[in-house]
Design a protein around this motif. Structure first.
Motif, short mmCIF file in Angstrom:
data_model
loop_
_atom_site.label_atom_id
_atom_site.label_comp_id
_atom_site.label_asym_id
_atom_site.label_seq_id
_atom_site.Cartn_x
_atom_site.Cartn_y
_atom_site.Cartn_z
N ALA A 86 0.84 -1.20 0.00
CA ALA A 86 0.00 0.00 0.00
C ALA A 86 0.86 1.24 0.00
O ALA A 86 0.55 2.23 -0.67
N GLY A 87 1.97 1.15 0.73
CA GLY A 87 2.86 2.30 0.82
C GLY A 87 3.42 2.71 -0.53
O GLY A 87 3.58 3.90 -0.81
N VAL A 88 3.73 1.71 -1.35
CA VAL A 88 4.26 2.05 -2.67
C VAL A 88 3.26 2.90 -3.43
O VAL A 88 3.60 3.94 -4.01
N TRP A 89 1.97 2.48 -3.41
CA TRP A 89 0.97 3.25 -4.15
C TRP A 89 0.72 4.62 -3.54
O TRP A 89 0.53 5.59 -4.24
N ILE A 90 0.73 4.65 -2.22
CA ILE A 90 0.52 5.95 -1.57
C ILE A 90 1.66 6.89 -1.91
O ILE A 90 1.45 8.09 -2.16
N HIS A 91 2.87 6.34 -1.95
CA HIS A 91 4.02 7.17 -2.28
C HIS A 91 3.92 7.71 -3.70
O HIS A 91 4.23 8.85 -3.99
N HIS A 92 3.39 6.84 -4.62
CA HIS A 92 3.29 7.28 -6.01
C HIS A 92 2.16 8.26 -6.21
O HIS A 92 2.33 9.28 -6.85
N TYR A 93 1.01 7.91 -5.72
CA TYR A 93 -0.18 8.66 -6.10
C TYR A 93 -0.61 9.66 -5.06
O TYR A 93 -1.45 10.50 -5.31
N GLY A 94 -0.06 9.60 -3.88
CA GLY A 94 -0.40 10.58 -2.86
C GLY A 94 -1.80 10.45 -2.31
O GLY A 94 -2.31 11.36 -1.68
N THR A 95 -2.45 9.35 -2.57
CA THR A 95 -3.81 9.20 -2.06
C THR A 95 -3.95 7.83 -1.42
O THR A 95 -3.30 6.87 -1.82
N ASN A 96 -4.81 7.75 -0.41
CA ASN A 96 -5.04 6.47 0.23
C ASN A 96 -6.25 5.74 -0.30
O ASN A 96 -6.50 4.61 0.05
N ASP A 97 -6.99 6.41 -1.12
CA ASP A 97 -8.30 5.89 -1.48
C ASP A 97 -8.14 4.73 -2.46
O ASP A 97 -7.46 4.84 -3.48
N LEU A 98 -8.83 3.62 -2.18
CA LEU A 98 -8.73 2.42 -3.01
C LEU A 98 -9.16 2.69 -4.44
O LEU A 98 -8.50 2.29 -5.40
N PHE A 99 -10.29 3.36 -4.55
CA PHE A 99 -10.85 3.57 -5.88
C PHE A 99 -9.96 4.48 -6.71
O PHE A 99 -9.75 4.24 -7.89
N HIS A 100 -9.40 5.49 -6.06
CA HIS A 100 -8.51 6.38 -6.81
C HIS A 100 -7.24 5.67 -7.25
O HIS A 100 -6.77 5.86 -8.38
N ILE A 101 -6.73 4.84 -6.34
CA ILE A 101 -5.51 4.11 -6.71
C ILE A 101 -5.79 3.21 -7.90
O ILE A 101 -5.01 3.11 -8.85
N GLY A 102 -6.96 2.55 -7.82
CA GLY A 102 -7.30 1.67 -8.93
C GLY A 102 -7.43 2.44 -10.23
O GLY A 102 -6.88 2.06 -11.26
N ARG A 103 -8.13 3.58 -10.13
CA ARG A 103 -8.39 4.32 -11.36
C ARG A 103 -7.14 4.91 -11.95
O ARG A 103 -7.04 5.08 -13.14
N ARG A 104 -6.18 5.25 -11.10
CA ARG A 104 -4.98 5.86 -11.65
C ARG A 104 -3.98 4.86 -12.16
O ARG A 104 -2.84 5.19 -12.40
N GLY A 105 -4.38 3.67 -12.24
CA GLY A 105 -3.49 2.67 -12.85
C GLY A 105 -2.60 1.99 -11.85
O GLY A 105 -1.46 1.68 -12.15
N GLY A 106 -3.13 1.77 -10.64
CA GLY A 106 -2.31 1.13 -9.64
C GLY A 106 -1.82 -0.24 -10.05
O GLY A 106 -0.73 -0.66 -9.71
N ARG A 107 -2.66 -0.91 -10.81
CA ARG A 107 -2.27 -2.27 -11.13
C ARG A 107 -1.14 -2.32 -12.13
O ARG A 107 -0.60 -3.38 -12.40
N GLY A 108 -0.79 -1.15 -12.63
CA GLY A 108 0.32 -1.14 -13.56
C GLY A 108 1.64 -1.42 -12.88
O GLY A 108 2.58 -1.91 -13.50
N ALA A 109 1.73 -1.15 -11.57
CA ALA A 109 2.97 -1.45 -10.86
C ALA A 109 3.00 -2.93 -10.59
O ALA A 109 2.23 -3.45 -9.79
N ALA A 110 3.89 -3.65 -11.25
CA ALA A 110 3.80 -5.10 -11.25
C ALA A 110 4.12 -5.72 -9.91
O ALA A 110 3.35 -6.50 -9.36
N ILE A 111 5.27 -5.33 -9.38
CA ILE A 111 5.70 -6.02 -8.16
C ILE A 111 4.76 -5.75 -6.99
O ILE A 111 4.32 -6.68 -6.31
N PRO A 112 4.39 -4.48 -6.74
CA PRO A 112 3.44 -4.28 -5.64
C PRO A 112 2.14 -5.04 -5.84
O PRO A 112 1.57 -5.58 -4.90
N MET A 113 1.65 -5.07 -7.10
CA MET A 113 0.39 -5.75 -7.33
C MET A 113 0.50 -7.22 -7.01
O MET A 113 -0.35 -7.80 -6.33
#
Lengths: 638, 172, 101
Positions: free
Chosen positions: A355-382
């Motif tokens: 979760a920290g990796v995504w928060i660090h990248h996108y600056g948001t904690n929200d699940l839906f926002h992370i998903g929409r901004r392409g969170g799954r594109g980060a392979a290793i964290p996913m």
């Protein structure tokens, strides 16, 4: 003292392992505050060396049949002898390894996560402090020493939760955490005093000795057990003191990974494990613990089902899993509890760091926002997220599966079937919310390319991109290591069982998995994943959970079962209306009033006595004769 | 009750009565006159208690010289006219209370002490015997008293001269 | 056999009390000195009674000296009163309050 150390390699290694983080803390706080990279280096180096020392210790001592204790005199007062020192037995060695490993990984991860933060040195100082306190807590030989480090752990948690203290909510969260755990600790302290009065010392070994504990009356036993459990309730965020942990997510994500998933909250479970022979003497206390654990587990699972914030989901999940561990221990399954503690540490830390990796990248904690901004594109964290969620849900063959099976087996051995059913419900809910989280990120529905606003994404530009690459590099390695542990640890169940069994007083906790229960729980887990897939994973899914459709339930779970509201109302009524008002009135009338009265009395007395100074001779003569009369009386009587 | 006893009580009441009268007179001269009567009564009491020499001294010095001196001074200060103004009977309350307290204490002490029940035997101290006794045992005190009287005399003269006569003396 | 010794003491005490009241309650300097004289008178009676009780002459000797001292004291006191009256023109002891706080 050095000469006394060298013939005993174990003691030397333990001392080194335990004191290095403290040295690192002092050095960073005093000397290298202004050199962030140096501070980070010192801290990471210290904890790494501690980790190696701990591993060496484990290797050295894995075959000793009895606990090793090094103690020295600390407090001697009359009949009270409290010792301090190290108690090395399989439980403490396990906990030490856990703490050292995860501290090391989190500190390495923080090199990337916290890079550029103005409080970098301060962060590492506090991390070292925490590592020191937690490791010493694991090997304390007497309850008082444990309490000291317990409080130190609470202190470092306060410092780290409120790390970004400029944000009001963060400092509030830190304060709330401290105060709530302090409530539990007060009960702990009272229990300590009870034990001290009765035993005269607080040695853990002495407490666990069955013969010694049998000297206490059963009532006293239960009361002190319940009071000590109060500390566990506070520290491990069980019902009713659980609302501090979700708020504690204000701290940096590595802090959450370290403190609030893997180690600090596990200190409560560790204490339970430590004093298990002592607690198990009191049947009624164990029943209470079982109730508390179950209620916590179910409550927290429901709360996790409706959260949008990824860290909040994980926080409630931690509370719920801790409830599971308490349930297992209260049902008598020491190995089950200890094993789940270990596996939970691994996969929860993994989840938080992802979760920290995504928060660090996108600056948001929200699940839906992370998903929409392409969170799954980060392979290793996913990938690591999926592994971690699988461990959390209990999917075979991950480690979570094995530990959860062990717990279910323990619960199944109880007379009352309600506990097993509660456990199974919990397993279902856990699987559901874990994979809800995964699917929201994995299958976001509309991607941000459709909904993107300007300037919303993370740092842009080539420098930022280069930054991202080095940070990612540093942040990914702990993820991979933890994912590996999660995958593999399940197969080490038997050796771990043997290792822990060498401790006296622990009966064989590794129950044979009940086939019926095992299959039942596996089935429920799959059902949970399926429901989550149905609601969030398929294309065109409504992306609303079945609980969220019921507004009453959604409100109830989102507001933490209105616990916070209840607490604030209670605080307001009890403290503000009653005590504050009483104190204010007391101040006004009693204290100020009495001082005023005193002053007025002095003035009046002065006015009364001033007739002596009026220069009128007659008054002085009168006083003179009165004094003579009094003297005559005095001499006549005397 | 013997004759002496009756005499004692009679004299006691005279002394006390006139003393009270002296205290309560508004006119200072009247007060002093009452006091003279009181002292005369005291003198007779001394004679009753076996001290004739002292009785004589009391009449001559105390009632005779000292009280007359008082009268002289009162009349010098022309106080009959001003006797009404400045000498209001102040606040009697606290003073009487104090006196009463003192008296109660004394009476209490006397009652409680069994040694005070001893009846006094009549005796007489001849003036010759008395004189011999004084000069044999307390001659130093006699000398000191005479010195004291000298000092008092000098002081009275000096203080009594006043400012005017001092200036006259300073002129060569 | 005259009277019990205690009666003499009580009489002396009463006279002393009267003198005390006079000294404290009268607002005339002359009466102040009168009060002193009454008190001394009472003391003298007590001493003579004591001399008779113990059949010693020492008590009477003391009364002799007491009379002498009274004479000296009265003379000086009266001179002072005259001087003070000349200075301030008042014989009220309450008027002499220059030394008040």
């Amino acid at each position: 003292m050095i000469s006394a150390l060298t013939p005993e390699p174990t003691l030397l290694i333990t001392a080194v392992a335990l004191s290095l983080p403290f040295l690192s803390f002092s050095v960073i706080s005093v000397v290298t505050r202004s050199h962030p990279r140096l501070s980070a280096g010192i801290s990471v180096g210290a904890v790494a060396v501690s980790l190696m020392a701990v591993l060496w210790l484990v290797v050295l001592n894995r075959h000793t049949g009895h606990p090793i204790a090094y103690t020295g005199r600390w407090i001697v007062a009359g009949e009270i002898h409290i010792r301090f020192g190290f108690l090395l037995d399989p439980t403490s060695l396990l906990m030490l390894t856990l703490v050292a490993l995860i501290s090391c990984l989190v500190q390495i991860y923080s090199l990337g996560y916290m890079a550029g933060d103005p409080g970098f040195s301060r962060y590492y100082a506090f991390q070292s402090l925490f590592a020191w306190a937690m490791m010493n807590l694991s090997v304390s030989s007497s309850l008082l020493q444990l309490y000291v480090f317990w409080e130190l752990v609470g202190l470092s948690s306060y410092l780290l939760i409120g790390f970004w203290y400029e944000k009001f909510s963060a400092s509030q969260a830190g304060k709330k955490a401290f105060v709530m755990t302090r409530l539990g600790d007060t009960a702990f302290l009272i229990g300590l005093f009870l034990l001290l009065i009765h035993f005269g010392n607080l040695d853990i070994q002495a407490l666990n000795n069955v013969g010694a504990a049998a000297r206490m009356s059963p009532w006293l036993m239960t009361v002190s057990a319940l009071l000590l459990f109060g500390g566990i309730v506070g520290k491990s965020a069980q019902f009713p003191l659980l609302t501090w942990l979700p708020d504690a997510m204000e701290g940096p994500t590595p802090v959450s990974a370290l403190l609030h998933s893997a180690t600090m909250v596990a200190a409560g479970v560790f204490l339970f494990l430590r004093l298990f022979p002592f607690f198990s003497q009191s049947e009624s206390a164990m029943t209470v613990f079982l109730y508390v654990g179950t209620i916590t587990m179910l409550m927290a699972s429901t709360m996790a089902m409706v959260q949008r914030d990824i860290k909040q989901v994980l926080a409630y999940s931690t509370i719920s899993q801790l409830g599971f561990m308490i349930m297992a221990l209260a049902a008598g399954g020491t190995f089950a509890g200890a094993f789940h503690l270990t596996t939970h540490a691994a996969f929860k830390a993994l989840l938080f760091l992802c979760a920290g990796v995504w928060i660090h990248h996108y600056g948001t904690n929200d699940l839906f926002h992370i998903g929409r901004r392409g969170g799954r594109g980060a392979a290793i964290p996913m990938a690591c997220l999926i592994v971690g969620a699988g461990g959390l849900a209990g999917l075979p063959p991950l480690s979570g599966f094995f530990s959860k099976e062990a717990i279910m087996a323990t619960l199944a051995e109880l007379h009352n079937p309600v506990w097993v059913w509660a456990g199974l419900t919990g397993a279902f809910l856990t699987a559901y919310y874990a994979f809800r989280m995964v699917f929201i990120i994995l299958f976001p529905g509309e991607t941000e390319s459709v909904l993107r606003k300007e300037g919303d994404t993370g740092p842009s530009g080539s420098l930022a991109a280069a930054h991202k690459r080095t940070h990612d590099h540093v942040m990914h390695w702990p993820l991979i290591i933890l994912a590996g542990i999660t995958l593999v640890l399940g197969f080490f169940e038997e050796p771990l069982n043997l290792f822990l069994l060498t401790r006296q007083g622990l009966h064989g906790g590794g129950a044979v998995p009940h086939s019926g229960v095992a299959y039942g729980s596996m089935a429920l887990v799959f059902v949970g994943v399926a429901v989550a897939w149905f609601e969030f994973g398929r294309k065109g899914s409504p992306r609303v959970g079945f609980v969220e459709r019921v507004p009453f339930l959604k409100a109830l779970f989102s507001n933490r079962w209105y616990l916070d509201r209840f607490y604030s109302k209670m605080v307001k009524t009890i403290l503000d209306r009653t005590f504050s008002r009483l104190s204010a009135e007391n101040e006004r009338l009693a204290i100020n009033g009495s001082l005023d009265l005193f002053a007025r009395f002095i003035v009046a007395a002065g006015r009364f006595l001033s007739f002596l100074q009026s220069g009128i001779l007659r008054y002085n003569l009168m006083i003179l004769f009165a004094a003579v009369t009094v003297l005559i009386l005095f001499f006549w009587i005397g | 009750m013997t004759l002496y006893g009756a005499g004692f009580y009679l004299l006691g009441s005279i002394i006390l009565g006139t003393a009270v009268l002296a205290v309560t007179r508004r006119n200072t001269v009247h007060a002093v006159i009452c006091l003279i009567v009181s002292f005369l009564g005291t003198a007779v009491l001394f004679y009753l208690l076996g001290a004739p020499f002292l009785a004589a001294l009391e009449v001559i010095i105390y009632a005779g010289a000292i009280m007359v001196l008082f009268l002289f001074v009162i009349m010098t200060l022309k106080m009959e006219t001003s006797s009404e103004q400045g000498t209001s009977m102040g606040r009697w309350g606290p003073a009487v209370l104090l006196g009463a307290l003192f008296l109660i204490l004394i009476v209490f002490m006397v009652i409680r002490d069994p040694a005070d029940r001893v009846p006094l035997e009549t005796a007489l101290a001849e003036p010759t015997t008395f004189g011999r006794f004084v000069f044999q045992n307390y001659w130093l005190a006699v000398e000191i008293i005479s010195l004291l009287l000298l000092v008092a005399l000098v002081a009275a003269i000096h203080l009594g001269k006043g400012k005017g006569e001092q200036m006259k003396e300073d002129e060569p | 056999m005259i009277v019990p010794y205690g009666h003499v003491i009580v009489l002396a005490g009463m006279i002393f009390a009267v003198g005390l009241v006079c000294m404290v309650a009268r607002r005339n300097l002359i009466m102040l000195l009168v009060g002193v004289e009454i008190m001394m008178n009472g003391a003298a009676i007590a001493f003579v009674g004591a001399a008779l009780r113990w059949q010693l002459l020492t008590g009477q000797v003391f009364v002799l000296f007491l009379i002498g001292v009274a004479a000296a004291e009265v003379s000086v006191g009266l001179v002072l009163i005259v001087a003070a009256y000349g200075k301030t023109g008042s014989l009220d002891p309450d008027a002499y309050n220059i030394l008040k706080w």
